[in-house]
Scaffold this motif. Structure first.
Motif, PDB file in Angstrom:
ATOM      1  N   ASP A  27      32.034  31.134  32.603  1.00 19.86           N
ATOM      2  CA  ASP A  27      32.256  32.301  33.456  1.00 19.86           C
ATOM      3  C   ASP A  27      31.846  33.598  32.767  1.00 19.86           C
TER       4      ASP A  27
ATOM      5  N   LYS B 234      28.655  35.573  34.378  1.00 21.73           N
ATOM      6  CA  LYS B 234      29.178  36.643  35.237  1.00 21.73           C
ATOM      7  C   LYS B 234      28.136  37.718  35.528  1.00 21.73           C
ATOM      8  N   SER B 235      27.372  38.113  34.525  1.00 25.41           N
ATOM      9  CA  SER B 235      26.385  39.186  34.713  1.00 25.41           C
ATOM     10  C   SER B 235      25.296  38.793  35.715  1.00 25.41           C
TER      11      SER B 235
ATOM     12  N   GLU C 226      26.333  39.687  39.356  1.00 23.10           N
ATOM     13  CA  GLU C 226      26.590  41.071  39.748  1.00 23.10           C
ATOM     14  C   GLU C 226      25.843  41.416  41.040  1.00 23.10           C
TER      15      GLU C 226
ATOM     16  N   ALA D 173      30.245  37.292  42.461  1.00 20.93           N
ATOM     17  CA  ALA D 173      30.754  38.022  41.300  1.00 20.93           C
ATOM     18  C   ALA D 173      32.280  38.057  41.309  1.00 20.93           C
ATOM     19  N   SER D 174      32.843  38.155  42.505  1.00 14.57           N
ATOM     20  CA  SER D 174      34.307  38.192  42.598  1.00 14.57           C
ATOM     21  C   SER D 174      34.929  36.879  42.123  1.00 14.57           C
TER      22      SER D 174
ATOM     23  N   SER E 226      35.021  36.921  38.238  1.00 11.64           N
ATOM     24  CA  SER E 226      36.120  37.794  37.818  1.00 11.64           C
ATOM     25  C   SER E 226      37.473  37.160  38.104  1.00 11.64           C
ATOM     26  N   TRP E 227      37.594  36.506  39.251  1.00 11.49           N
ATOM     27  CA  TRP E 227      38.837  35.838  39.661  1.00 11.49           C
ATOM     28  C   TRP E 227      39.246  34.777  38.643  1.00 11.49           C
TER      29      TRP E 227
ATOM     30  N   ILE F  23      38.168  34.438  35.488  1.00 10.55           N
ATOM     31  CA  ILE F  23      38.430  35.046  34.181  1.00 10.55           C
ATOM     32  C   ILE F  23      39.812  35.681  34.155  1.00 10.55           C
ATOM     33  N   ARG F  24      40.144  36.464  35.196  1.00 16.90           N
ATOM     34  CA  ARG F  24      41.471  37.092  35.262  1.00 16.90           C
ATOM     35  C   ARG F  24      42.578  36.052  35.320  1.00 16.90           C
TER      36      ARG F  24
ATOM     37  N   ARG G  58      41.266  41.133  44.774  1.00 21.97           N
ATOM     38  CA  ARG G  58      42.187  41.028  43.652  1.00 21.97           C
ATOM     39  C   ARG G  58      43.442  40.413  44.133  1.00 21.97           C
TER      40      ARG G  58
END
Length: 129
Positions: free
Chosen positions: A55, A59-60, A63, A68-69, A72-73, A75-76, A129
């Motif tokens: 991830d 990820k880049s 973008e 992309a979400s 980020s999802w 990773i978070r 988010r």
């Protein structure tokens, strides 16, 4: 020979490649999440680290896309789960049952986030988010 590149086909291929990578990552996360919920079947953090590295590296490339979400999802989700596990780790030392209950709750939350992401990925939808 023609040097014309069909941008739509290239974008479509990139989107499909990102989606395939996303599915691999989600499946690795799912294996870890199910293993965390079912006692005695913990596959270890190695799979989670592999998924996290995938991830972070990819990820880049996502973008500007709906995918992309998802990067980020995931990773978070991993970062928050790690923080929650570390914060509740002392409960295991002081009180076995509260520690176990906390880790079960975190594991269920982790599983929920992964399944929710997989459902959105299947529907080609971005995640908020």
């Amino acid at each position: 020979m023609s040097d014309v590149i069909d941008v739509e086909d290239a974008d479509s291929q990139k989107a499909q490649d990102l989606k395939s990578i996303g599915w691999v990552s989600y499946i690795l996360h799912l294996i870890v999440a199910v293993g965390a919920v079912i006692p005695g079947t913990q596959p270890g953090v190695a799979l989670l680290i592999v998924a996290l590295v995938i991830d972070l590296v990819k990820k880049s490339e996502a973008e500007g896309t709906w995918q992309a979400s998802h990067f980020s999802w995931r990773i978070r989700t991993v970062i928050w789960a790690a923080i929650l596990y570390l914060v509740t780790a002392p409960l295991w030392l002081a009180f076995l049952v509260p520690g176990m209950m906390a880790w079960i709750a975190i594991s269920i939350w982790f599983l929920y986030r992964i399944v929710r992401g997989m459902v959105a990925m299947n529907a080609n939808q971005a995640l908020s988010r």
